[in-house]
Design a protein around this motif. Structure first.
Motif, mmCIF file in Angstrom:
data_model
loop_
_atom_site.group_PDB
_atom_site.id
_atom_site.type_symbol
_atom_site.label_atom_id
_atom_site.label_comp_id
_atom_site.label_asym_id
_atom_site.label_seq_id
_atom_site.Cartn_x
_atom_site.Cartn_y
_atom_site.Cartn_z
ATOM 1 N N ILE A 163 -6.183 -5.374 0.180
ATOM 2 C CA ILE A 163 -5.499 -4.096 0.374
ATOM 3 C C ILE A 163 -5.458 -3.288 -0.930
ATOM 4 O O ILE A 163 -5.452 -2.045 -0.902
ATOM 5 N N ILE A 164 -5.471 -3.980 -2.080
ATOM 6 C CA ILE A 164 -5.476 -3.288 -3.370
ATOM 7 C C ILE A 164 -6.900 -3.089 -3.879
ATOM 8 O O ILE A 164 -7.321 -1.968 -4.165
ATOM 9 N N LYS A 165 -7.655 -4.179 -3.978
ATOM 10 C CA LYS A 165 -8.965 -4.134 -4.639
ATOM 11 C C LYS A 165 -9.977 -3.287 -3.876
ATOM 12 O O LYS A 165 -10.887 -2.706 -4.483
ATOM 13 N N HIS A 166 -9.841 -3.217 -2.564
ATOM 14 C CA HIS A 166 -10.828 -2.486 -1.776
ATOM 15 C C HIS A 166 -10.254 -1.252 -1.080
ATOM 16 O O HIS A 166 -10.833 -0.175 -1.162
ATOM 17 N N VAL A 167 -9.115 -1.406 -0.413
ATOM 18 C CA VAL A 167 -8.565 -0.278 0.345
ATOM 19 C C VAL A 167 -7.956 0.769 -0.587
ATOM 20 O O VAL A 167 -8.346 1.937 -0.567
ATOM 21 N N PHE A 168 -7.002 0.365 -1.423
ATOM 22 C CA PHE A 168 -6.382 1.322 -2.342
ATOM 23 C C PHE A 168 -7.403 1.855 -3.344
ATOM 24 O O PHE A 168 -7.389 3.048 -3.691
ATOM 25 N N HIS A 169 -8.291 1.009 -3.804
ATOM 26 C CA HIS A 169 -9.360 1.433 -4.709
ATOM 27 C C HIS A 169 -10.149 2.598 -4.103
ATOM 28 O O HIS A 169 -10.424 3.599 -4.777
ATOM 29 N N SER A 170 -10.484 2.485 -2.832
ATOM 30 C CA SER A 170 -11.221 3.551 -2.143
ATOM 31 C C SER A 170 -10.385 4.819 -2.027
ATOM 32 O O SER A 170 -10.888 5.934 -2.237
ATOM 33 N N LEU A 171 -9.121 4.666 -1.703
ATOM 34 C CA LEU A 171 -8.243 5.829 -1.521
ATOM 35 C C LEU A 171 -8.069 6.634 -2.801
ATOM 36 O O LEU A 171 -7.790 7.840 -2.740
ATOM 37 N N LYS B 238 -12.167 0.152 -14.864
ATOM 38 C CA LYS B 238 -12.735 0.837 -13.700
ATOM 39 C C LYS B 238 -12.517 2.343 -13.846
ATOM 40 O O LYS B 238 -11.486 2.778 -14.367
ATOM 41 N N GLU B 239 -13.498 3.104 -13.379
ATOM 42 C CA GLU B 239 -13.399 4.560 -13.482
ATOM 43 C C GLU B 239 -13.934 5.231 -12.222
ATOM 44 O O GLU B 239 -14.718 4.635 -11.468
ATOM 45 N N PRO C 286 -10.601 7.212 -16.030
ATOM 46 C CA PRO C 286 -10.129 5.830 -15.903
ATOM 47 C C PRO C 286 -9.033 5.720 -14.852
ATOM 48 O O PRO C 286 -8.242 6.649 -14.677
ATOM 49 N N ILE C 287 -9.016 4.609 -14.130
ATOM 50 C CA ILE C 287 -7.999 4.410 -13.087
ATOM 51 C C ILE C 287 -7.158 3.169 -13.349
ATOM 52 O O ILE C 287 -6.429 2.714 -12.473
ATOM 53 N N SER C 288 -7.219 2.647 -14.573
ATOM 54 C CA SER C 288 -6.451 1.442 -14.899
ATOM 55 C C SER C 288 -4.952 1.678 -14.766
ATOM 56 O O SER C 288 -4.180 0.732 -14.536
ATOM 57 N N GLY C 289 -4.509 2.933 -14.888
ATOM 58 C CA GLY C 289 -3.086 3.227 -14.790
ATOM 59 C C GLY C 289 -2.522 3.069 -13.394
ATOM 60 O O GLY C 289 -1.294 2.986 -13.222
ATOM 61 N N PHE C 290 -3.387 3.008 -12.396
ATOM 62 C CA PHE C 290 -2.924 2.875 -11.011
ATOM 63 C C PHE C 290 -2.675 1.421 -10.619
ATOM 64 O O PHE C 290 -1.897 1.150 -9.704
ATOM 65 N N SER C 291 -3.347 0.491 -11.286
ATOM 66 C CA SER C 291 -3.159 -0.935 -11.016
ATOM 67 C C SER C 291 -3.811 -1.735 -12.124
ATOM 68 O O SER C 291 -4.895 -1.376 -12.587
ATOM 69 N N PRO C 292 -3.174 -2.834 -12.563
ATOM 70 C CA PRO C 292 -3.809 -3.679 -13.582
ATOM 71 C C PRO C 292 -5.118 -4.298 -13.108
ATOM 72 O O PRO C 292 -5.932 -4.731 -13.922
ATOM 73 N N LEU D 60 0.832 -1.204 0.000
ATOM 74 C CA LEU D 60 0.000 0.000 0.000
ATOM 75 C C LEU D 60 0.866 1.253 0.000
ATOM 76 O O LEU D 60 0.542 2.232 -0.692
ATOM 77 N N GLY D 61 1.955 1.229 0.732
ATOM 78 C CA GLY D 61 2.854 2.375 0.753
ATOM 79 C C GLY D 61 3.400 2.689 -0.622
ATOM 80 O O GLY D 61 3.460 3.855 -1.039
ATOM 81 N N LYS D 62 3.778 1.661 -1.372
ATOM 82 C CA LYS D 62 4.298 1.849 -2.735
ATOM 83 C C LYS D 62 3.210 2.386 -3.672
ATOM 84 O O LYS D 62 3.444 3.325 -4.443
ATOM 85 N N LEU D 63 2.026 1.809 -3.599
ATOM 86 C CA LEU D 63 0.926 2.240 -4.455
ATOM 87 C C LEU D 63 0.542 3.695 -4.179
ATOM 88 O O LEU D 63 0.328 4.478 -5.104
ATOM 89 N N CYS D 64 0.453 4.049 -2.900
ATOM 90 C CA CYS D 64 0.072 5.416 -2.539
ATOM 91 C C CYS D 64 1.145 6.412 -2.959
ATOM 92 O O CYS D 64 0.836 7.508 -3.443
ATOM 93 N N SER D 65 2.408 6.037 -2.795
ATOM 94 C CA SER D 65 3.500 6.909 -3.214
ATOM 95 C C SER D 65 3.444 7.154 -4.719
ATOM 96 O O SER D 65 3.579 8.294 -5.182
#
Length: 220
Positions: A56-64, A213-214, A202-208, A11-16
């Motif tokens: 942590i990706i599909k629900h938590v990071f998705h929400s953030l 998803k948008e 679109p948010i596909s660039g944040f995670s495959p 999550l730290g890497k994704l958020c950064s």
């Protein structure tokens, strides 16, 4: 313990990478929430039990990711409509401690789980309320959030009377949205003139995992 550390680091890497500035304490809280959500999901159906991606990706990071497109402010009043297991409200409450969140769901067991998780996580800027959105009276919000699968026109119908002038409805949605957005705009006269405009990103660039998803932002 290993899983918790992996969630924290991922999550730290994704958020950064998404330019979401979160402290180690906030990342810790979010990793703890992911664990609690999975524990509660074994008792109550809060999220799918056949996940194709880590929670942590599909629900938590998705929400953030809502915070990438809307800077939640101090004192902002936010309604999480149909929160289920606290999504997106609980992750955002951790990320934006000066913003006030109300989490609403019509299923009592889900709200009980949210209330227990809020208490366990020590979150004081969010409350979870057992209610149908139609029953909410005498309250107005700066922003309404939703991860529900309901059509945008229906969500605008719920949100229109609850939003302050200039307010926003922010949705996490998938699929071909052009017709859905057009229908919502055409029906605005029936929903307190809401929405006046709709944008989608679109948010596909944040995670495959977010292909097709948008984030949809409807403005009042």
């Amino acid at each position: 313990m290993k899983r918790h550390k992996e969630d924290f680091e991922a999550l730290g890497k994704l958020c950064s990478d998404a330019n979401l500035s979160l402290s180690p304490l906030q990342l810790e809280g979010l990793a703890c929430y992911a664990s609690l959500l999975e524990q509660w999901n074994r008792k109550i159906n809060l999220i799918s039990r056949k996940e194709d991606a880590p929670v942590i990706i599909k629900h938590v990071f998705h929400s953030l990711l809502m915070g990438v497109f809307h800077p939640f402010e101090a004192g902002e009043k936010v309604l999480d409509l149909g929160t289920g297991g606290g999504l997106p409200g609980i992750p955002l409450a951790i990320a934006y401690p000066d913003t006030r969140f109300m989490l609403v769901d019509s299923t009592g067991k889900k709200i009980s789980a949210c209330q227990a998780m809020l208490k366990d996580l020590g979150i004081t800027n969010a409350v979870a309320v057992h209610s149908r959105v139609e029953e909410i009276q005498g309250l107005s919000f700066d922003t309404v959030l939703s991860r529900q699968v309901a059509q945008l026109e229906q969500l605008c119908g719920y949100a229109g009377r609850l939003l302050k002038p200039g307010g926003l409805l922010i949705c996490l949605k998938g699929g071909d949205l052009d017709a859905e957005i057009r229908t919502a705009l055409e029906a605005s006269h029936a929903h307190h003139g809401f929405p006046t405009s709709v944008e989608h990103f679109p948010i596909s660039g944040f995670s495959p995992f977010f292909a097709e998803k948008e984030i949809v932002i409807a403005r009042k």
